[in-house]
Design a protein around this motif. Structure first.
Motif, PDB file in Angstrom:
ATOM      1  N   UNK A  17      12.171   2.333 -29.208  1.00 16.71           N
ATOM      2  CA  UNK A  17      12.996   2.078 -28.008  1.00 16.71           C
ATOM      3  C   UNK A  17      14.427   1.972 -28.436  1.00 16.71           C
ATOM      4  N   UNK A  18      14.518   1.418 -29.492  1.00 10.61           N
ATOM      5  CA  UNK A  18      16.137   1.078 -29.980  1.00 10.61           C
ATOM      6  C   UNK A  18      16.746   2.855 -30.521  1.00 10.61           C
ATOM      7  N   UNK A  19      15.885   3.421 -31.016  1.00  9.90           N
ATOM      8  CA  UNK A  19      16.434   4.828 -31.275  1.00  9.90           C
ATOM      9  C   UNK A  19      16.406   5.678 -29.846  1.00  9.90           C
ATOM     10  N   UNK A  20      15.819   5.569 -28.957  1.00 12.92           N
ATOM     11  CA  UNK A  20      15.862   6.207 -27.683  1.00 12.92           C
ATOM     12  C   UNK A  20      17.019   5.872 -27.008  1.00 12.92           C
ATOM     13  N   UNK A  21      17.474   4.390 -27.016  1.00  9.38           N
ATOM     14  CA  UNK A  21      18.758   4.001 -26.557  1.00  9.38           C
ATOM     15  C   UNK A  21      19.787   4.910 -26.809  1.00  9.38           C
ATOM     16  N   UNK A  22      19.868   5.120 -28.107  1.00  9.12           N
ATOM     17  CA  UNK A  22      20.735   6.148 -28.674  1.00  9.12           C
ATOM     18  C   UNK A  22      21.152   7.432 -27.895  1.00  9.12           C
ATOM     19  N   UNK A  23      19.878   8.149 -27.484  1.00  8.26           N
ATOM     20  CA  UNK A  23      19.811   9.280 -26.814  1.00  8.26           C
ATOM     21  C   UNK A  23      20.229   8.966 -25.407  1.00  8.26           C
ATOM     22  N   UNK A  24      19.858   7.822 -24.679  1.00 12.48           N
ATOM     23  CA  UNK A  24      19.705   7.714 -23.207  1.00 12.48           C
ATOM     24  C   UNK A  24      20.826   6.852 -22.718  1.00 12.48           C
ATOM     25  N   UNK A  25      21.617   6.469 -23.484  1.00  6.35           N
ATOM     26  CA  UNK A  25      22.945   5.831 -23.256  1.00  6.35           C
ATOM     27  C   UNK A  25      22.967   4.674 -22.161  1.00  6.35           C
TER      28      UNK A  25
END
Length: 170
Positions: A41-49
């Motif tokens: 989830x933390x990694x996805x936040x990088x891509x999802x803004x």
């Protein structure tokens, strides 16, 4: 002449915040992001803004157990009308029903289906945070069978996750 897979825009802006650039109408990402999945989830936040993330439901094949309390929250409310739930504190033998749950304590989830044909220990451990209108609000913590035993010492999934978080921070 080869095929270019990365556009000039991607090369200029990188992958940070790329999801809203690819899907400008995306308003929410619904995916399990608690427990062992929190590192993703933390990694996805990088891509999802700034797109909010929602954990949707906490479920097993036996029953839907909890509903997410909202966007960007790791809390769930217990869905008591899906099945009969019991909870077992570690190192105890007597389960309690949802009325016997104590705030701040961890419990393993036990599910009995609506027909009462089976009773199943999931191996999932939750932590009770509070009650809202009498309904327990909880976090999914870890799975009992996701442990590493070294001699007499047990490393839980949550301990390993904390170590990874510390390593990432450094």
């Amino acid at each position: 002449a080869g095929v270019t897979l990365v556009s000039a825009t991607t090369q200029e802006k990188g992958f940070e915040g790329i999801i809203p650039r690819i899907w400008p109408k995306c308003r929410r990402i619904v995916a399990v992001g608690t427990g062992a999945f929190s590192i993703y989830t933390r990694k996805l936040k990088l891509y999802s803004g700034e797109i909010p993330m929602n954990n949707g439901f906490y479920a097993a094949s036996e029953a839907v157990i909890g509903r997410s309390m909202g966007d960007d929250s790791n809390e769930y409310s217990l869905l008591t009308d899906n099945a009969f739930f019991e909870f077992l504190k570690p190192d105890t033998q007597e389960p309690v029903d949802s009325d016997g749950l104590a705030e701040g304590e961890e419990y393993e989830v036990i599910v009995t289906n609506q027909a009462g044909l089976y009773r199943y220990r999931l191996g999932d451990v939750i932590r009770i945070l509070r009650r809202e209108n009498g309904v327990p609000i909880f976090n999914f913590e870890y799975r009992l069978d996701s442990c590493l035993k070294v001699g007499d010492f047990t490393i839980t999934e949550r301990m390993l996750e904390s170590a990874v978080e510390g390593f990432e921070a450094q």
